[in-house]
Design a protein around this motif. Structure first.
Motif, short mmCIF file in Angstrom:
data_model
loop_
_atom_site.label_atom_id
_atom_site.label_comp_id
_atom_site.label_asym_id
_atom_site.label_seq_id
_atom_site.Cartn_x
_atom_site.Cartn_y
_atom_site.Cartn_z
N PHE A 50 48.70 10.83 11.57
CA PHE A 50 48.32 12.28 10.66
C PHE A 50 47.05 11.68 10.02
O PHE A 50 47.13 10.81 9.23
CB PHE A 50 49.33 12.53 9.48
N LEU A 51 46.01 12.66 10.35
CA LEU A 51 44.68 12.28 9.52
C LEU A 51 44.10 13.60 9.05
O LEU A 51 44.30 14.63 9.58
CB LEU A 51 43.80 11.82 10.78
N THR A 52 43.64 13.45 7.81
CA THR A 52 43.27 14.48 7.08
C THR A 52 41.54 14.56 7.01
O THR A 52 40.99 13.70 7.08
CB THR A 52 43.54 14.40 5.68
N LYS A 53 41.18 15.90 7.59
CA LYS A 53 39.72 16.13 7.65
C LYS A 53 39.05 16.02 6.30
O LYS A 53 39.91 16.78 5.19
CB LYS A 53 39.36 17.34 8.33
N PRO A 54 37.95 15.55 5.94
CA PRO A 54 37.24 14.90 6.78
C PRO A 54 37.79 13.61 7.00
O PRO A 54 38.23 12.81 6.00
CB PRO A 54 35.91 15.00 6.19
N PHE A 55 38.01 13.21 8.10
CA PHE A 55 38.37 11.63 8.30
C PHE A 55 37.23 10.75 8.54
O PHE A 55 35.94 10.96 8.91
CB PHE A 55 39.32 12.02 9.67
N LEU B 203 40.04 6.69 12.42
CA LEU B 203 40.33 7.42 13.72
C LEU B 203 40.41 6.56 14.88
O LEU B 203 41.29 6.55 15.78
CB LEU B 203 39.34 8.67 13.94
N VAL B 204 39.37 5.69 15.20
CA VAL B 204 39.03 4.94 16.23
C VAL B 204 40.42 3.79 16.34
O VAL B 204 40.84 3.56 17.43
CB VAL B 204 37.82 4.15 16.32
N ALA B 205 40.53 3.02 15.06
CA ALA B 205 41.60 2.21 15.05
C ALA B 205 43.05 2.69 15.30
O ALA B 205 43.74 2.25 15.95
CB ALA B 205 41.69 1.53 13.55
N ARG B 206 43.21 3.94 14.96
CA ARG B 206 44.34 4.47 15.07
C ARG B 206 44.66 4.90 16.65
O ARG B 206 45.85 4.79 17.17
CB ARG B 206 44.78 5.63 14.35
N ILE B 207 43.63 5.22 17.22
CA ILE B 207 43.54 5.72 18.61
C ILE B 207 43.89 4.62 19.29
O ILE B 207 44.79 4.65 20.30
CB ILE B 207 42.38 6.56 19.01
N ARG B 208 43.07 3.42 19.12
CA ARG B 208 43.33 2.36 20.04
C ARG B 208 44.74 1.59 19.76
O ARG B 208 45.25 1.10 20.84
CB ARG B 208 42.44 1.26 19.48
N SER B 209 45.28 1.72 18.36
CA SER B 209 46.68 1.16 18.29
C SER B 209 47.59 2.02 19.01
O SER B 209 48.59 1.39 19.67
CB SER B 209 47.11 1.48 16.71
N LEU B 210 47.68 3.29 19.24
CA LEU B 210 48.57 4.03 19.63
C LEU B 210 48.58 3.95 21.25
O LEU B 210 49.50 4.15 22.04
CB LEU B 210 48.56 5.67 19.31
N LEU B 211 47.20 3.80 21.76
CA LEU B 211 47.01 3.66 23.21
C LEU B 211 47.64 2.30 23.61
O LEU B 211 48.21 2.22 24.72
CB LEU B 211 45.48 3.90 23.41
N ARG B 212 47.46 1.44 22.92
CA ARG B 212 48.12 0.02 23.16
C ARG B 212 49.69 0.26 23.10
O ARG B 212 50.16 -0.54 23.98
CB ARG B 212 47.75 -0.94 22.15
N LEU B 213 50.31 1.03 22.18
CA LEU B 213 51.57 1.08 22.29
C LEU B 213 52.12 1.87 23.30
O LEU B 213 53.18 1.55 24.12
CB LEU B 213 51.96 1.80 20.96
N LYS B 214 51.23 2.97 23.78
CA LYS B 214 51.90 3.71 25.09
C LYS B 214 51.47 2.97 26.18
O LYS B 214 52.52 2.84 27.16
CB LYS B 214 50.67 4.72 25.25
N ALA B 215 50.63 2.14 26.17
CA ALA B 215 50.58 1.33 27.63
C ALA B 215 51.68 0.09 27.74
O ALA B 215 52.11 0.04 28.82
CB ALA B 215 49.11 0.67 27.50
N ALA B 216 51.95 -0.18 26.51
CA ALA B 216 53.18 -1.27 26.61
C ALA B 216 54.38 -0.53 27.01
O ALA B 216 55.32 -0.87 27.63
CB ALA B 216 53.57 -1.94 25.14
#
Length: 384
Positions: free
Chosen positions: A108-113, A118-131
């Motif tokens: 959950f991110l609040t605007k303005p973010f 944002l980039v760190a959380r995207i990368r973290s979630l993408l790593r988790l999904k890949a695993a």
């Protein structure tokens, strides 16, 4: 700006304000991601099902289907449930965050973010999904290999049964004297071969029935059984082997105790348990077969021995397919395979056969204190 690579992660941006979608897509593409845009919850669901993005950036407040409902539907659909969802919204109250997470959101991110956040959380979630995707793929391939192994096992075992039955038939003819007189040593050796062949045939039957029980393809043929009579007959069938090995098999059961069950299945369960007791109990072991009314209803059967016992750590494991006791060696497995003991099949068959009746099986044992295998059968099997 360089176009994202064809294999770059695909992100879906959902917002009812086209300018917000454009800003986020430009940012993400500059970071090397491929993107899709949607202006409503319905459009987001359609794109997610069609394109299977690696991550969804989702606004909460949208006309029609809002972001919370869109997230719930994404997570409820098996095809899209594993896609991470990040809410990007002007809402900032703690209750809004809680509602978003309850709907299945992953962040959950609040605007303005903050762009770095944002980039760190995207990368973290993408790593988790890949695993998670890799784990799911490994599990799928493992299931396919297990299915192939089981199919091959059934084919081989089925083909083994015919020649084995022929061998046993020939041994019976010779032992009956139809091929001429036998010396005492010849009769003893051929009798032992016939007995071991019978053990192997029981293991073959265990393997075939295990497959059917695992697939719930076995049709029980229940009938009313007198518990005392059943135990006496089973004990009698094992009396010759028990006598030869210096063992004792006793029966304790009250008259008039009955249960409705598949007689062939129950006989084999008892036979496997007796075979275990004779094999692992040692020379001169005493085996006791008993039946008593179960607490509540049904009948509780017990096969107990005064052998060396079983370590508590092995109690659950020994019922698993191809499981073995921690004290078993490779030699034990080979020697005991014909009895369905060291092979890890006999007790698995017992468990599945009892559960097919709607009952349960367990063991009570400690090293040096013998072992008691109990199983309870309900008054009538399931579906009777």
């Amino acid at each position: 700006m360089t176009a994202p690579a064809d294999d770059a992660p695909l992100l879906l941006v959902v917002d009812d304000e086209p300018s917000n979608v454009d800003v986020l897509r430009d940012l993400l593409e500059a970071l090397g991601y491929r993107t899709l845009g949607a202006g409503s919850g319905d459009a987001a669901l359609a794109l997610a099902r069609d394109r299977r993005p690696d991550l969804v950036l989702l606004d909460v407040m949208m006309p029609g289907m809002d972001g919370l409902e869109a997230c719930r539907r994404l997570k409820a659909d098996a095809a899209t449930a594993s896609i991470p969802v990040v809410f990007v919204t002007a809402l900032s109250d703690a209750r809004d965050r809680a509602r978003a997470l309850d709907a299945g959101g992953d962040d959950f991110l609040t605007k303005p973010f903050s762009r770095p956040v944002l980039v760190a959380r995207i990368r973290s979630l993408l790593r988790l999904k890949a695993a998670q995707d890799q784990l799911a793929d490994s599990y799928r391939r493992l299931r396919e290999l297990e299915a192939l192994k089981d199919d091959l096992t059934r084919m081989v075992v089925h083909d083994l049964k015919a020649p084995l039955t022929g061998i046993l038939g020939s041994l019976e003819i010779v032992l009956d004297g139809d091929a001429g007189p036998l010396s005492a040593d010849q009769r003893r050796l051929l009798g032992d071969a016939q007995e071991r062949g019978g053990d192997l045939l029981r293991m073959v039957d265990n393997l075939l029935d295990l497959s059917r029980l695992e697939e719930s393809a076995v049709q029980l043929s229940p009938r009313d059984l007198d518990a005392a009579r059943l135990l006496r007959e089973v004990a009698g069938a094992w009396s010759v082997r028990a006598e030869r090995e210096g063992a004792r098999v006793a029966v304790e059961a009250p008259a008039g105790l009955s249960v409705r069950a598949d007689e062939g299945m129950v006989r084999r369960v008892l036979g496997n348990l007796i075979g275990n007791a004779l094999r692992h109990g040692g020379a001169g072991v005493s085996v006791r077969l008993s039946a008593v009314p179960a607490e509540g209803d049904g009948v509780k059967f017990t096969v107990a021995d005064n052998g060396p016992g079983i370590a508590e750590a092995d109690h659950e494991f020994i019922f698993r397919k191809y499981g073995r006791r921690s004290t078993d060696s490779v030699g034990d497995l080979v020697e005991g395979a014909a009895e369905g003991v060291g092979s890890g099949l006999g007790l698995t068959f017992c468990k599945l056969a009892v559960e097919a009746h709607g009952g349960r099986i367990w063991v009570q044992s400690r090293p040096g204190e013998g072992a008691a295998f109990h199983f309870v059968l309900p008054p009538r099997p399931q579906g009777d």
